[in-house]
Design an enzyme around this catalytic site. Structure first.
Site, PDB file in Angstrom:
ATOM      1  N   ASP A  65       0.861  -1.185   0.000  1.00  0.00           N
ATOM      2  CA  ASP A  65       0.000   0.000   0.000  1.00  0.00           C
ATOM      3  C   ASP A  65       0.896   1.232   0.000  1.00  0.00           C
ATOM      4  OD1 ASP A  65      -2.112   1.997   0.790  1.00  0.00           O
ATOM      5  OD2 ASP A  65      -3.274   0.161   1.023  1.00  0.00           O
ATOM      6  N   SER A 118     -16.295  -1.836 -10.191  1.00  0.00           N
ATOM      7  CA  SER A 118     -17.336  -1.132  -9.433  1.00  0.00           C
ATOM      8  C   SER A 118     -18.623  -1.066 -10.242  1.00  0.00           C
ATOM      9  CB  SER A 118     -16.852   0.292  -9.149  1.00  0.00           C
ATOM     10  OG  SER A 118     -17.898   1.079  -8.642  1.00  0.00           O
ATOM     11  N   ALA A 119     -19.737  -1.072  -9.531  1.00  0.00           N
ATOM     12  CA  ALA A 119     -21.035  -0.898 -10.186  1.00  0.00           C
ATOM     13  C   ALA A 119     -21.132   0.467 -10.846  1.00  0.00           C
ATOM     14  CB  ALA A 119     -22.155  -1.061  -9.161  1.00  0.00           C
ATOM     15  N   TYR A 131     -13.642   8.532 -12.499  1.00  0.00           N
ATOM     16  CA  TYR A 131     -13.360   7.343 -11.676  1.00  0.00           C
ATOM     17  C   TYR A 131     -13.928   6.089 -12.350  1.00  0.00           C
ATOM     18  CZ  TYR A 131     -14.177   3.815  -8.077  1.00  0.00           C
ATOM     19  OH  TYR A 131     -14.248   2.632  -7.401  1.00  0.00           O
ATOM     20  N   LYS A 173     -12.156   2.539 -14.152  1.00  0.00           N
ATOM     21  CA  LYS A 173     -12.491   1.137 -13.858  1.00  0.00           C
ATOM     22  C   LYS A 173     -12.889   0.410 -15.152  1.00  0.00           C
ATOM     23  CE  LYS A 173     -11.893   1.031  -9.377  1.00  0.00           C
ATOM     24  NZ  LYS A 173     -10.835   0.231  -8.778  1.00  0.00           N
ATOM     25  N   TYR A 178     -18.307  -4.276  -7.402  1.00  0.00           N
ATOM     26  CA  TYR A 178     -18.953  -4.136  -6.093  1.00  0.00           C
ATOM     27  C   TYR A 178     -20.093  -3.136  -6.176  1.00  0.00           C
ATOM     28  CZ  TYR A 178     -14.015  -5.088  -4.795  1.00  0.00           C
ATOM     29  OH  TYR A 178     -12.734  -5.543  -4.705  1.00  0.00           O
ATOM     30  N   ARG A 203     -30.206   1.800  -3.014  1.00  0.00           N
ATOM     31  CA  ARG A 203     -28.924   1.157  -3.309  1.00  0.00           C
ATOM     32  C   ARG A 203     -28.909  -0.265  -2.771  1.00  0.00           C
ATOM     33  NH1 ARG A 203     -28.964   5.018  -5.819  1.00  0.00           N
ATOM     34  NH2 ARG A 203     -27.401   6.648  -6.138  1.00  0.00           N
TER      35      ARG A 203
HETATM   36  P1  NAD Z   1      -9.589   2.408   0.132  1.00  0.00           P
HETATM   37  O1  NAD Z   1      -9.212   3.759  -0.358  1.00  0.00           O
HETATM   38  O2  NAD Z   1      -9.918   2.252   1.562  1.00  0.00           O
HETATM   39  O3  NAD Z   1      -8.462   1.355  -0.256  1.00  0.00           O
HETATM   40  C1  NAD Z   1      -7.633   1.496  -1.383  1.00  0.00           C
HETATM   41  C2  NAD Z   1      -6.205   1.376  -0.888  1.00  0.00           C
HETATM   42  O4  NAD Z   1      -5.320   1.530  -1.998  1.00  0.00           O
HETATM   43  C3  NAD Z   1      -5.836   2.457   0.131  1.00  0.00           C
HETATM   44  O5  NAD Z   1      -5.237   1.866   1.241  1.00  0.00           O
HETATM   45  C4  NAD Z   1      -4.863   3.358  -0.630  1.00  0.00           C
HETATM   46  O6  NAD Z   1      -3.902   3.941   0.219  1.00  0.00           O
HETATM   47  C5  NAD Z   1      -4.250   2.373  -1.619  1.00  0.00           C
HETATM   48  N1  NAD Z   1      -3.725   2.979  -2.826  1.00  0.00           N
HETATM   49  C6  NAD Z   1      -4.297   3.927  -3.607  1.00  0.00           C
HETATM   50  N2  NAD Z   1      -3.512   4.219  -4.636  1.00  0.00           N
HETATM   51  C7  NAD Z   1      -2.409   3.429  -4.524  1.00  0.00           C
HETATM   52  C8  NAD Z   1      -1.228   3.256  -5.299  1.00  0.00           C
HETATM   53  N3  NAD Z   1      -1.014   3.968  -6.403  1.00  0.00           N
HETATM   54  N4  NAD Z   1      -0.330   2.343  -4.892  1.00  0.00           N
HETATM   55  C9  NAD Z   1      -0.536   1.617  -3.779  1.00  0.00           C
HETATM   56  N5  NAD Z   1      -1.615   1.756  -3.003  1.00  0.00           N
HETATM   57  C10 NAD Z   1      -2.551   2.634  -3.369  1.00  0.00           C
HETATM   58  O7  NAD Z   1     -10.795   1.911  -0.760  1.00  0.00           O
HETATM   59  P2  NAD Z   1     -11.694   0.612  -0.627  1.00  0.00           P
HETATM   60  O8  NAD Z   1     -13.078   1.059  -0.308  1.00  0.00           O
HETATM   61  O9  NAD Z   1     -11.031  -0.396   0.220  1.00  0.00           O
HETATM   62  O10 NAD Z   1     -11.701   0.159  -2.147  1.00  0.00           O
HETATM   63  C11 NAD Z   1     -10.805  -0.818  -2.633  1.00  0.00           C
HETATM   64  C12 NAD Z   1     -10.980  -0.921  -4.126  1.00  0.00           C
HETATM   65  O11 NAD Z   1     -12.331  -1.223  -4.422  1.00  0.00           O
HETATM   66  C13 NAD Z   1     -10.667   0.377  -4.876  1.00  0.00           C
HETATM   67  O12 NAD Z   1     -10.026   0.040  -6.073  1.00  0.00           O
HETATM   68  C14 NAD Z   1     -12.037   0.957  -5.160  1.00  0.00           C
HETATM   69  O13 NAD Z   1     -12.041   1.741  -6.320  1.00  0.00           O
HETATM   70  C15 NAD Z   1     -12.880  -0.290  -5.334  1.00  0.00           C
HETATM   71  N6  NAD Z   1     -14.299  -0.090  -5.013  1.00  0.00           N
HETATM   72  C16 NAD Z   1     -14.657   0.422  -3.805  1.00  0.00           C
HETATM   73  C17 NAD Z   1     -16.006   0.622  -3.508  1.00  0.00           C
HETATM   74  C18 NAD Z   1     -16.452   1.229  -2.214  1.00  0.00           C
HETATM   75  O14 NAD Z   1     -17.572   1.754  -2.151  1.00  0.00           O
HETATM   76  N7  NAD Z   1     -15.644   1.188  -1.153  1.00  0.00           N
HETATM   77  C19 NAD Z   1     -16.984   0.254  -4.451  1.00  0.00           C
HETATM   78  C20 NAD Z   1     -16.557  -0.281  -5.672  1.00  0.00           C
HETATM   79  C21 NAD Z   1     -15.204  -0.451  -5.946  1.00  0.00           C
HETATM   80  C1  WQD Z   2     -25.726   6.167  -1.583  1.00  0.00           C
HETATM   81  C2  WQD Z   2     -27.093   6.830  -1.519  1.00  0.00           C
HETATM   82  C3  WQD Z   2     -27.081   9.097  -2.348  1.00  0.00           C
HETATM   83  C4  WQD Z   2     -24.480  10.657   0.823  1.00  0.00           C
HETATM   84  C5  WQD Z   2     -20.630   5.504  -4.625  1.00  0.00           C
HETATM   85  C6  WQD Z   2     -19.801   5.512  -5.878  1.00  0.00           C
HETATM   86  C7  WQD Z   2     -19.638   4.117  -6.383  1.00  0.00           C
HETATM   87  C8  WQD Z   2     -19.112   3.164  -5.308  1.00  0.00           C
HETATM   88  C9  WQD Z   2     -19.904   3.279  -4.047  1.00  0.00           C
HETATM   89  C10 WQD Z   2     -16.729   3.043  -5.577  1.00  0.00           C
HETATM   90  C11 WQD Z   2     -27.433   7.674  -2.755  1.00  0.00           C
HETATM   91  C12 WQD Z   2     -27.410   9.075  -0.862  1.00  0.00           C
HETATM   92  C13 WQD Z   2     -25.246   9.864   0.002  1.00  0.00           C
HETATM   93  C14 WQD Z   2     -25.121  11.647   1.615  1.00  0.00           C
HETATM   94  C15 WQD Z   2     -27.234  10.938   0.725  1.00  0.00           C
HETATM   95  N1  WQD Z   2     -17.764   3.449  -4.950  1.00  0.00           N
HETATM   96  N2  WQD Z   2     -26.593   9.990  -0.039  1.00  0.00           N
HETATM   97  N3  WQD Z   2     -26.487  11.739   1.530  1.00  0.00           N
HETATM   98  O1  WQD Z   2     -23.310   7.085  -4.932  1.00  0.00           O
HETATM   99  O2  WQD Z   2     -24.323   4.783  -4.641  1.00  0.00           O
HETATM  100  O3  WQD Z   2     -21.916   5.005  -4.938  1.00  0.00           O
HETATM  101  O4  WQD Z   2     -20.003   4.644  -3.668  1.00  0.00           O
HETATM  102  O5  WQD Z   2     -16.667   2.413  -6.580  1.00  0.00           O
HETATM  103  O6  WQD Z   2     -18.743   4.229  -7.416  1.00  0.00           O
HETATM  104  O7  WQD Z   2     -20.461   6.301  -6.847  1.00  0.00           O
HETATM  105  O8  WQD Z   2     -22.900   5.732  -2.827  1.00  0.00           O
HETATM  106  O9  WQD Z   2     -22.894   6.210  -0.434  1.00  0.00           O
HETATM  107  O10 WQD Z   2     -22.450   8.091  -2.034  1.00  0.00           O
HETATM  108  O11 WQD Z   2     -24.740   7.150  -1.908  1.00  0.00           O
HETATM  109  O12 WQD Z   2     -28.457  11.079   0.698  1.00  0.00           O
HETATM  110  O13 WQD Z   2     -24.474  12.422   2.370  1.00  0.00           O
HETATM  111  O14 WQD Z   2     -27.085   7.768  -0.426  1.00  0.00           O
HETATM  112  O15 WQD Z   2     -27.834  10.072  -3.007  1.00  0.00           O
HETATM  113  O16 WQD Z   2     -28.811   7.560  -2.961  1.00  0.00           O
HETATM  114  P1  WQD Z   2     -23.209   5.730  -4.411  1.00  0.00           P
HETATM  115  P2  WQD Z   2     -23.163   6.834  -1.743  1.00  0.00           P
END
Ligand code: NAD
Ligand code: WQD
Length: 349
Positions: free
Chosen positions: A31, A136-137, A160, A164, A189, A243
């Site tokens: 990381d 990601s979705a 973003y 992906k 996800y 969601r």
């Molecule tokens: P997070 O930010 O907590 O974890 C990502 C980790 O990657 C962090 O620890 C960050 O420091 C590290 N990182 C970022 N850039 C880096 C680099 N260039 N080299 C090495 N490390 C690096 O996020 P998360 O929620 O654990 O998400 C993990 C993965 O899942 C991400 O790729 C994110 O895009 C994807 N994802 C997350 C969600 C969500 O809602 N949490 C939803 C869909 C997809």
């Molecule tokens: C969820 C719901 C908002 C915040 C995002 C990224 C997606 C993925 C997951 C990485 C929605 C509502 C939110 C607030 C609110 N991440 N909301 N007040 O937008 O579904 O997805 O995170 O890949 O790429 O787009 O998640 O948690 O932001 O929103 O009312 O302060 O909550 O409108 O309906 P989202 P979210």
């Protein structure tokens, strides 16, 4: 089996590392800590040590940015020279804020796309050709479908999401170039929330959270005053957005199932939605959180957030049929576990 976990210190990475270690995998985590804290993986070690059966388990952790070709090469070379080469990679590392990606797209292309190209080059060089990728979705964009299946059109609407989608395309091209070598799972996800039941690890956003769940938990702990709900005029049962929230431990289990699936089956590339298939509105989420934890969450409504969808729900039937996996934890458990983490760690790690 030795597994490299990139982004292992992050929210989903820590939970997955813990589970991999509990299941006996040899885990190396890297990381850059750009969005995480060094304490998170130390907490994973503490959880393991507190359990008789895992107290001697260890994890190797390196501070490496995936864009650093030299350090990545040294890591793979050392592993090879030690006689324990990497056989597979779970690739979480990347930046994940939709909002930041709109103001700084170059940073997102650099970290996510260039970082992944570096990683894939090194994997290719060291003949490590199995990868589970965090997609990601968000790549589905503003789809007209309410239940999203893997075969609908991909049309991301923010940088973003584009990164992906581009990485998925790149992985498809790599697979096509050597179909008898690569095993690839793109895990899409939906909305991961909650935390490990110990309350030792969880989501620790830097600054004011943009996602709803950490926002709710920070309102609950008094770090933030009140929740703003984006829109009460969506065409849903109560006017708020819907969601598909999934417990982060169910998501972590999905990664291990996906890895096992890739290793057990023929070479392939597969896209899998990881969600519960159940939709929950913002008002329902607030209500369940309040009742599960006996805490009031003050909120007000505002305009809809730009770029938001009305409903985002997974068709998870492919994951259910291919993987030896199903999401088991309820929304109530997500709320209880997420709140335990936040209340024990009001300022994160
Ligand atoms: P997070 O930010 O907590 O974890 C990502 C980790 O990657 C962090 O620890 C960050 O420091 C590290 N990182 C970022 N850039 C880096 C680099 N260039 N080299 C090495 N490390 C690096 O996020 P998360 O929620 O654990 O998400 C993990 C993965 O899942 C991400 O790729 C994110 O895009 C994807 N994802 C997350 C969600 C969500 O809602 N949490 C939803 C869909 C997809
Ligand atoms: C969820 C719901 C908002 C915040 C995002 C990224 C997606 C993925 C997951 C990485 C929605 C509502 C939110 C607030 C609110 N991440 N909301 N007040 O937008 O579904 O997805 O995170 O890949 O790429 O787009 O998640 O948690 O932001 O929103 O009312 O302060 O909550 O409108 O309906 P989202 P979210």
């Amino acid at each position: 089996m030795r597994v490299l976990v990139t982004g292992g210190a992050g929210f989903i990475g820590t939970h997955t590392c813990l589970l991999l270690l509990e299941k006996g995998y040899d885990v190396v985590a890297i990381d850059s800590y750009i969005n995480s804290n060094k304490k998170s993986l130390q907490r994973v070690i503490e959880i393991l040590k507190s359990n008789k059966t895992t107290k001697d388990v260890s994890i190797k952790i390196f501070n490496i940015d995936i864009r650093d070709k030299k350090k990545l090469d040294e890591l793979f070379l050392d592993a090879q020279n030690s006689g324990q080469p990497f056989k597979s990679v779970i690739h979480f590392a990347g930046l994940k804020s939709v909002k930041d990606s709109l103001s700084n797209p170059l940073l997102y292309w650099d970290a996510n796309v260039k970082g992944t190209i570096n990683l894939l080059n090194i994997m290719n060089k060291y003949k490590c050709k199995t990868i589970v990728f965090s997609s990601s979705a968000t790549i589905y964009g503003l789809s007209d479908d309410e239940i999203l299946s893997e075969n609908i059109e991909i049309k991301p609407i923010n940088p973003y999401g584009v990164t992906k989608a581009v990485i998925e395309k790149l992985l498809n091209d790599i697979f096509d170039s050597e179909p008898s070598c690569w095993r690839i799972a793109n895990l899409r996800y939906f909305n991961p929330i909650g935390a490990h039941s110990s309350g030792m690890i969880g989501e620790a956003p830097i600054g004011v959270p943009s996602n709803i769940f950490p926002y709710i938990t920070q309102v609950a702990s008094g770090v933030l005053d009140k929740l703003t709900i984006y829109g009460n005029d969506w065409p849903t049962r109560d006017g708020s957005g819907i969601r598909d929230y999934i417990h982060v431990m169910d998501l972590a289990e999905g990664h291990i199932s996906a890895l096992k699936y890739l290793v057990k089956n023929n070479h392939q590339i597969i896209n899998l939605n990881l969600g519960t298939g159940l939709g929950t509105s913002v008002l329902e989420l607030v209500d369940i959180f309040e009742r599960a934890n006996k805490i009031k969450i003050p909120f007000e409504f505002s305009e809809r957030r730009k770029g938001d969808s009305c409903k985002v729900i997974a068709d998870n039937s492919l994951a259910l049929s291919c993987l030896d996996w199903e999401p088991k934890r309820t929304l109530k458990e997500m709320c209880i576990d997420g709140w335990r983490w936040q209340s024990l760690n009001p300022n994160g790690y």
